[in-house]
Design an enzyme around this catalytic site. Structure first.
Site, short mmCIF file in Angstrom:
data_model
loop_
_atom_site.label_atom_id
_atom_site.label_comp_id
_atom_site.label_asym_id
_atom_site.label_seq_id
_atom_site.Cartn_x
_atom_site.Cartn_y
_atom_site.Cartn_z
N ARG A 15 -76.92 -5.08 17.03
CA ARG A 15 -77.13 -6.41 17.63
C ARG A 15 -77.38 -6.25 19.12
O ARG A 15 -77.32 -5.15 19.68
CB ARG A 15 -75.90 -7.28 17.40
CG ARG A 15 -74.62 -6.67 17.95
CD ARG A 15 -73.38 -7.46 17.56
NE ARG A 15 -72.17 -6.83 18.06
CZ ARG A 15 -70.95 -7.34 17.91
NH1 ARG A 15 -70.80 -8.48 17.27
NH2 ARG A 15 -69.90 -6.71 18.39
N VAL A 64 -68.92 6.66 17.72
CA VAL A 64 -69.29 7.49 18.87
C VAL A 64 -68.07 8.05 19.58
O VAL A 64 -68.18 9.08 20.26
CB VAL A 64 -70.18 6.71 19.87
CG1 VAL A 64 -71.47 6.25 19.23
CG2 VAL A 64 -69.42 5.53 20.48
N ASN A 90 -75.91 3.15 23.88
CA ASN A 90 -75.69 1.73 24.13
C ASN A 90 -74.35 1.23 23.61
O ASN A 90 -73.85 0.21 24.07
CB ASN A 90 -76.82 0.91 23.48
CG ASN A 90 -76.54 -0.56 23.47
OD1 ASN A 90 -76.61 -1.23 24.49
ND2 ASN A 90 -76.19 -1.08 22.29
N TYR A 155 -63.15 -1.45 31.84
CA TYR A 155 -64.58 -1.51 31.49
C TYR A 155 -65.43 -0.99 32.64
O TYR A 155 -66.34 -0.18 32.45
CB TYR A 155 -64.95 -2.95 31.15
CG TYR A 155 -66.37 -3.16 30.68
CD1 TYR A 155 -66.74 -2.90 29.36
CD2 TYR A 155 -67.35 -3.61 31.55
CE1 TYR A 155 -68.03 -3.10 28.93
CE2 TYR A 155 -68.65 -3.81 31.14
CZ TYR A 155 -68.99 -3.56 29.82
OH TYR A 155 -70.29 -3.75 29.40
N ALA A 157 -64.49 1.00 35.06
CA ALA A 157 -64.25 2.43 35.25
C ALA A 157 -65.08 3.26 34.28
O ALA A 157 -65.68 4.29 34.65
CB ALA A 157 -62.77 2.74 35.07
N ALA A 158 -65.13 2.81 33.02
CA ALA A 158 -65.92 3.54 32.02
C ALA A 158 -67.39 3.51 32.37
O ALA A 158 -68.09 4.53 32.30
CB ALA A 158 -65.68 2.94 30.63
N LYS A 159 -67.89 2.34 32.76
CA LYS A 159 -69.31 2.20 33.07
C LYS A 159 -69.68 2.95 34.35
O LYS A 159 -70.79 3.49 34.47
CB LYS A 159 -69.68 0.72 33.19
CG LYS A 159 -69.62 -0.04 31.87
CD LYS A 159 -70.61 0.53 30.85
CE LYS A 159 -70.69 -0.32 29.60
NZ LYS A 159 -71.70 0.18 28.62
N ILE A 188 -76.51 -10.62 30.61
CA ILE A 188 -77.52 -10.66 29.56
C ILE A 188 -77.03 -11.55 28.43
O ILE A 188 -75.83 -11.56 28.11
CB ILE A 188 -77.81 -9.23 29.03
CG1 ILE A 188 -78.15 -8.28 30.19
CG2 ILE A 188 -78.92 -9.26 27.99
CD1 ILE A 188 -79.40 -8.62 30.95
#
Length: 247
Positions: A15, A64, A90, A155, A157-159, A188
Site C-alpha cells: 500500500r 525485513v 520502503n 521514528y 532516530a530510525a529514519k 504524504i
C-alpha cells in the site's frame, strides 16, 4: 526512463508509497517483487494493479526485521530470476509517543523494522549487486530525520539512521557501479497521515509552499528517476520530496 529486463524488490509494497513505487517500476518494464509481512490481500491487490497495467511481478512475504528471512528472500529472488537490479527499502511502521511514555518494546519494534530492516535488505542484496558490478538502492527515509518531531523520537532516530547508512553504503559500493540514495518524503497522503484531523491537515498545508500534501506518486516519480540510467552519476544523496516544507 526504462527498466526493461530489470528485477526489483520493493519492501512494504502492499500500500501507500510502496505500492506506488511498485506500479511505477512495473510500468517502466521491471519485474517487481512485492514484499509484505501481514496484509496479503493488500499485496495481492498491488500485484493485480501491476498485471492490469501490463507489468509482471509476484508477491514476496518476509519480515525485513528478521535477518535470516531477508537473506533467504533475496537468495530466492536471485535463484529464480538470476539477478537483482533494484532494491527499494520502503517498509516502515510508526507508533507515536512522548519519550517518557515510549516502552522499550515500542522502541525496539520501530528500530528493528525501520532501520535494521534497511540494513538487513541492503546487506543481503549487496553481495549479488557486487558480483553483477551494477545495482540501484533507494532507501525511503523521512522529513523528520532532519527536522525531528515531538512524539516521534524513535521514528526520527530510525529514519536519521537511514541517512547515515545510505551515505556510507554509497562510498562502499560506488566502485562496483552501485548507486545508493535516499528519498525523504514530507507529509504524504498515506495511511500514516490519514489519522490527521481536518484542523491538523489544514495547519500542515498552510506551512507547505506548494499548499498541498504530497501523493505516493510524487515520491514514486523520484524513486523511478534514481533507479534509471539518467541518474547513473547520482549517489549518496538525500532527495527531499516535501513541497518545500523543509529546504
Amino acid at each position: 526512463m526504462n527498466c526493461k529486463g530489470k528485477v526489483a524488490l520493493v519492501t512494504g509494497a502492499s500500500r501507500g508509497i510502496g505500492r506506488a513505487v511498485a506500479l511505477k517500476l512495473s510500468h517502466m518494464g521491471a519485474y517487481v517483487y512485492i514484499n509484505y509481512v501481514q496484509n496479503k490481500a493488500a499485496a495481492q491487490e498491488t500485484l493485480r494493479k501491476v498485471t492490469d497495467g501490463g507489468g509482471e511481478g509476484r508477491i514476496c512475504r518476509f519480515d525485513v526485521s528478521d535477518f535470516n528471512e531477508s537473506r533467504t528472500a533475496l537468495k530466492n529472488i536471485v535463484d529464480e530470476k538470476g539477478r537483482i537490479d533494484i532494491l527499494i527499502n520502503n517498509a516502515g511502521i510508526s507508533n507515536d509517543g512522548l519519550i517518557v511514555r515510549i516502552k522499550e518494546d515500542d522502541w525496539n519494534r520501530i528500530i528493528d523494522t525501520n532501520l535494521k530492516g534497511v540494513f538487513n535488505c541492503c546487506r543481503a542484496t549487496a553481495r549479488y549487486m557486487i558480483k553483477q558490478r551494477r545495482g540501484r538502492i533507494v532507501n525511503i527515509t523521512s522529513i523528520v530525520a532532519e527536522t525531528g518531531n515531538a512524539g516521534q523520537s524513535h521514528y526520527a532516530a530510525a529514519k536519521a539512521g537511514i541517512i547515515g547508512l545510505t551515505k556510507s553504503l554509497a562510498k562502499e559500493l560506488g566502485s562496483r557501479n552501485i548507486c545508493v540514495n535516499a528519498v525523504a518524503p514530507g507529509f504524504i497522503e498515506t495511511d500514516m497521515t490519514a489519522s490527521l484531523s481536518d484542523g491538523d491537515r489544514e495547519s500542515v498545508r498552510n506551512l507547505i509552499p506548494l499548499e498541498r500534501l504530497g501523493t505516493p506518486e510524487d515520491v514514486a516519480g523520484v524513486v523511478a528517476f534514481l533507479v534509471s540510467e539518467e541518474a547513473s552519476y547520482i549517489t549518496g544523496q538525500i532527495i527531499r520530496v516535501n513541497g518545500g516544507l523543509y529546504m
